[in-house]
Motif scaffolding. Structure first.
Motif, mmCIF file in Angstrom:
data_model
loop_
_atom_site.group_PDB
_atom_site.id
_atom_site.type_symbol
_atom_site.label_atom_id
_atom_site.label_comp_id
_atom_site.label_asym_id
_atom_site.label_seq_id
_atom_site.Cartn_x
_atom_site.Cartn_y
_atom_site.Cartn_z
ATOM 1 N N ALA A 34 0.917 -1.131 -0.100
ATOM 2 C CA ALA A 34 -0.081 -0.025 -0.017
ATOM 3 C C ALA A 34 0.718 1.266 -0.103
ATOM 4 C CB ALA A 34 -1.019 0.032 1.146
ATOM 5 N N ALA A 35 0.234 2.451 -0.383
ATOM 6 C CA ALA A 35 1.163 3.532 -0.733
ATOM 7 C C ALA A 35 0.026 4.689 -0.480
ATOM 8 C CB ALA A 35 1.856 3.594 -1.845
ATOM 9 N N ILE A 36 0.611 5.964 0.323
ATOM 10 C CA ILE A 36 -0.302 7.009 0.506
ATOM 11 C C ILE A 36 0.696 8.325 0.149
ATOM 12 C CG2 ILE A 36 0.623 7.289 3.073
ATOM 13 C CD1 ILE A 36 -2.318 7.822 3.691
ATOM 14 N N ASP A 37 0.145 9.166 -0.294
ATOM 15 C CA ASP A 37 0.664 10.399 -0.769
ATOM 16 C C ASP A 37 1.229 11.229 0.631
ATOM 17 O OD1 ASP A 37 -2.028 12.569 -1.999
ATOM 18 O OD2 ASP A 37 -1.751 11.887 0.027
ATOM 19 N N ASP A 38 1.655 12.498 0.517
ATOM 20 C CA ASP A 38 2.128 13.193 1.621
ATOM 21 C C ASP A 38 1.140 13.702 2.355
ATOM 22 O OD1 ASP A 38 2.587 16.489 0.248
ATOM 23 O OD2 ASP A 38 1.306 14.962 -0.439
ATOM 24 N N ILE A 39 0.149 14.065 2.041
ATOM 25 C CA ILE A 39 -1.020 14.657 2.926
ATOM 26 C C ILE A 39 -2.322 13.734 3.033
ATOM 27 C CG2 ILE A 39 -0.787 17.072 2.257
ATOM 28 C CD1 ILE A 39 -3.080 16.831 0.260
ATOM 29 N N GLY A 40 -2.160 12.535 2.564
ATOM 30 C CA GLY A 40 -3.087 11.426 3.069
ATOM 31 C C GLY A 40 -4.191 11.412 2.296
ATOM 32 N N SER A 41 -4.293 12.120 1.005
ATOM 33 C CA SER A 41 -5.440 12.244 0.174
ATOM 34 C C SER A 41 -5.623 11.250 -0.968
ATOM 35 C CB SER A 41 -5.400 13.716 -0.490
ATOM 36 O OG SER A 41 -4.510 13.753 -1.353
ATOM 37 N N ASN A 42 -4.609 10.671 -1.116
ATOM 38 C CA ASN A 42 -4.511 9.659 -2.109
ATOM 39 C C ASN A 42 -3.756 8.295 -1.897
ATOM 40 O OD1 ASN A 42 -5.001 8.504 -4.962
ATOM 41 N ND2 ASN A 42 -3.399 9.960 -5.918
ATOM 42 N N TYR B 208 -3.451 0.399 -3.393
ATOM 43 C CA TYR B 208 -3.526 -1.010 -2.628
ATOM 44 C C TYR B 208 -3.192 -1.939 -3.703
ATOM 45 C CZ TYR B 208 -5.617 1.394 1.376
ATOM 46 O OH TYR B 208 -5.747 2.080 2.301
ATOM 47 N N ALA B 209 -2.479 -3.005 -3.156
ATOM 48 C CA ALA B 209 -2.044 -4.141 -4.025
ATOM 49 C C ALA B 209 -3.941 -4.902 -4.061
ATOM 50 C CB ALA B 209 -0.994 -5.235 -3.621
ATOM 51 N N ASP B 210 -3.749 -5.509 -5.245
ATOM 52 C CA ASP B 210 -5.016 -6.150 -5.508
ATOM 53 C C ASP B 210 -5.332 -7.388 -4.330
ATOM 54 O OD1 ASP B 210 -5.061 -6.513 -8.818
ATOM 55 O OD2 ASP B 210 -5.659 -5.010 -7.491
ATOM 56 N N PHE C 116 9.411 12.422 -2.791
ATOM 57 C CA PHE C 116 8.550 13.026 -3.464
ATOM 58 C C PHE C 116 7.210 12.933 -2.788
ATOM 59 C CE2 PHE C 116 10.890 13.608 -7.343
ATOM 60 C CZ PHE C 116 12.035 12.514 -7.262
ATOM 61 N N THR C 117 6.307 13.906 -3.232
ATOM 62 C CA THR C 117 5.030 13.741 -2.327
ATOM 63 C C THR C 117 3.966 12.790 -2.848
ATOM 64 O OG1 THR C 117 4.126 15.656 -3.988
ATOM 65 C CG2 THR C 117 5.154 16.349 -2.035
ATOM 66 N N ASN C 118 4.225 12.219 -4.287
ATOM 67 C CA ASN C 118 3.256 11.411 -4.802
ATOM 68 C C ASN C 118 3.736 10.036 -4.353
ATOM 69 O OD1 ASN C 118 5.307 12.203 -6.793
ATOM 70 N ND2 ASN C 118 4.449 10.681 -8.222
ATOM 71 N N TRP C 119 2.720 9.101 -4.328
ATOM 72 C CA TRP C 119 3.186 7.677 -3.849
ATOM 73 C C TRP C 119 3.898 6.984 -5.188
ATOM 74 C CZ3 TRP C 119 0.193 4.628 -7.154
ATOM 75 C CH2 TRP C 119 -1.026 5.029 -7.154
ATOM 76 N N GLY C 120 4.495 6.069 -4.942
ATOM 77 C CA GLY C 120 4.926 4.881 -5.863
ATOM 78 C C GLY C 120 4.646 3.397 -5.609
ATOM 79 N N THR C 121 4.650 2.401 -6.545
ATOM 80 C CA THR C 121 4.316 1.277 -6.063
ATOM 81 C C THR C 121 5.797 0.136 -6.486
ATOM 82 O OG1 THR C 121 3.626 0.632 -8.404
ATOM 83 C CG2 THR C 121 1.921 1.310 -6.840
ATOM 84 N N PHE C 122 6.786 0.898 -6.625
ATOM 85 C CA PHE C 122 8.166 0.147 -6.917
ATOM 86 C C PHE C 122 9.004 0.276 -5.751
ATOM 87 C CE2 PHE C 122 6.740 -1.734 -10.836
ATOM 88 C CZ PHE C 122 5.713 -0.763 -11.426
ATOM 89 N N GLU C 123 9.833 -0.565 -5.422
ATOM 90 C CA GLU C 123 10.945 -0.514 -4.567
ATOM 91 C C GLU C 123 11.882 0.584 -4.799
ATOM 92 O OE1 GLU C 123 11.636 -5.079 -3.749
ATOM 93 O OE2 GLU C 123 12.710 -3.823 -2.509
#
Length: 124
Positions: free
Chosen positions: A49-57, A60-62, A101-108
Protein backbone atom coordinates in the motif's frame (compact mmCIF):
# COMPACT_ATOMS: atom_id res chain seq x y z
CA UNK A 1 18.54 11.27 6.76
CA UNK A 2 15.18 9.70 7.54
CA UNK A 3 14.94 6.88 10.06
CA UNK A 4 11.92 4.58 10.03
CA UNK A 5 10.96 2.17 12.80
CA UNK A 6 8.09 -0.27 12.38
CA UNK A 7 6.11 -1.81 15.22
CA UNK A 8 2.88 -3.70 15.81
CA UNK A 9 3.69 -7.01 14.18
CA UNK A 10 2.96 -10.33 15.84
CA UNK A 11 1.13 -13.64 15.66
CA UNK A 12 -2.58 -13.62 14.89
CA UNK A 13 -5.14 -16.18 13.83
CA UNK A 14 -6.72 -16.08 10.40
CA UNK A 15 -9.56 -13.59 10.33
CA UNK A 16 -7.93 -11.43 12.96
CA UNK A 17 -6.57 -7.88 12.80
CA UNK A 18 -3.32 -6.05 13.42
CA UNK A 19 -2.29 -2.42 13.13
CA UNK A 20 1.26 -1.67 12.10
CA UNK A 21 2.90 1.64 12.87
CA UNK A 22 5.96 3.28 11.37
CA UNK A 23 7.57 6.11 13.32
CA UNK A 24 9.67 8.51 11.26
CA UNK A 25 12.45 10.77 12.49
CA UNK A 26 15.40 12.74 11.17
CA UNK A 27 13.66 14.30 8.19
CA UNK A 28 10.54 16.03 6.92
CA UNK A 29 7.81 13.43 7.16
CA UNK A 30 4.95 15.59 5.95
CA UNK A 31 6.47 16.23 2.52
CA UNK A 32 7.05 12.58 1.70
CA UNK A 33 4.88 9.89 0.20
CA UNK A 34 5.04 6.65 2.17
CA UNK A 35 4.55 3.00 1.41
CA UNK A 36 4.27 -0.45 2.93
CA UNK A 37 5.94 -3.46 1.36
CA UNK A 38 6.22 -7.07 2.53
CA UNK A 39 8.47 -10.05 1.98
CA UNK A 40 7.34 -13.61 2.59
CA UNK A 41 9.84 -16.45 3.09
CA UNK A 42 11.40 -17.46 -0.21
CA UNK A 43 9.72 -14.64 -2.11
CA UNK A 44 10.69 -11.22 -3.35
CA UNK A 45 9.58 -8.09 -1.56
CA UNK A 46 6.25 -6.84 -2.88
CA UNK A 47 4.17 -3.68 -2.76
CA UNK A 48 1.29 -3.58 -0.28
CA UNK A 49 0.00 0.00 0.00
CA UNK A 50 1.06 3.61 -0.48
CA UNK A 51 -0.14 7.07 0.49
CA UNK A 52 0.70 10.57 -0.70
CA UNK A 53 2.19 13.27 1.51
CA UNK A 54 -1.10 14.64 2.83
CA UNK A 55 -3.04 11.39 2.95
CA UNK A 56 -5.49 12.30 0.22
CA UNK A 57 -4.53 9.62 -2.27
CA UNK A 58 -3.83 5.95 -1.61
CA UNK A 59 -3.04 2.80 -3.55
CA UNK A 60 -3.27 -0.89 -2.69
CA UNK A 61 -2.13 -4.20 -4.07
CA UNK A 62 -5.06 -6.24 -5.35
CA UNK A 63 -4.35 -8.93 -2.76
CA UNK A 64 -5.09 -6.57 0.15
CA UNK A 65 -7.77 -4.28 -1.25
CA UNK A 66 -10.79 -4.12 1.00
CA UNK A 67 -8.88 -5.62 3.93
CA UNK A 68 -5.97 -3.24 4.57
CA UNK A 69 -6.06 0.52 5.11
CA UNK A 70 -3.06 2.81 4.97
CA UNK A 71 -3.15 6.13 6.82
CA UNK A 72 -0.81 8.70 8.29
CA UNK A 73 -0.68 11.29 11.05
CA UNK A 74 1.69 14.03 9.99
CA UNK A 75 1.50 15.71 13.40
CA UNK A 76 2.90 12.52 14.93
CA UNK A 77 5.26 11.64 12.07
CA UNK A 78 3.66 8.21 11.95
CA UNK A 79 2.42 5.92 9.20
CA UNK A 80 -0.12 3.17 9.85
CA UNK A 81 -1.37 0.00 8.20
CA UNK A 82 -4.62 -1.40 9.55
CA UNK A 83 -4.90 -5.04 8.52
CA UNK A 84 -8.25 -6.79 8.87
CA UNK A 85 -9.44 -10.26 7.93
CA UNK A 86 -5.87 -11.49 7.85
CA UNK A 87 -5.04 -14.63 5.90
CA UNK A 88 -2.12 -17.07 6.23
CA UNK A 89 -0.77 -15.76 2.91
CA UNK A 90 -0.33 -12.34 4.55
CA UNK A 91 2.49 -13.83 6.64
CA UNK A 92 5.62 -11.81 5.89
CA UNK A 93 8.03 -9.22 7.16
CA UNK A 94 6.40 -5.83 6.62
CA UNK A 95 8.53 -2.80 5.77
CA UNK A 96 7.63 0.87 5.66
CA UNK A 97 9.37 3.11 3.18
CA UNK A 98 9.63 6.83 2.45
CA UNK A 99 10.37 8.61 -0.80
CA UNK A 100 11.68 12.06 -1.62
CA UNK A 101 8.50 13.00 -3.48
CA UNK A 102 4.95 13.85 -2.50
CA UNK A 103 3.23 11.38 -4.82
CA UNK A 104 3.22 7.67 -4.05
CA UNK A 105 4.91 4.89 -6.00
CA UNK A 106 4.46 1.12 -6.17
CA UNK A 107 8.03 0.05 -6.93
CA UNK A 108 10.86 -0.46 -4.48
CA UNK A 109 13.29 1.69 -6.43
CA UNK A 110 10.98 4.66 -6.01
CA UNK A 111 11.62 4.74 -2.26
CA UNK A 112 14.71 6.22 -0.66
CA UNK A 113 14.45 5.14 2.99
CA UNK A 114 13.45 1.84 4.58
CA UNK A 115 12.72 0.54 8.04
CA UNK A 116 14.07 -2.69 9.45
CA UNK A 117 10.75 -4.52 9.17
CA UNK A 118 8.28 -6.14 11.54
CA UNK A 119 7.17 -9.77 11.39
CA UNK A 120 3.50 -10.61 10.84
CA UNK A 121 2.51 -14.26 11.18
CA UNK A 122 -1.04 -15.42 10.47
CA UNK A 123 -1.93 -18.91 11.61
CA UNK A 124 -4.66 -20.97 9.97
Amino acid sequence: QVQLVESGGGLVQAGGSLRLSCAASGGTFKNRAMGWFRQAPGKEREFVAAIDDIGSNTAYADSVKGRFTISRNNAKNTLYLQMNNLKPEDTAVYYCAARDFTNWGTFEHQYNYWGQGTQVTVSS
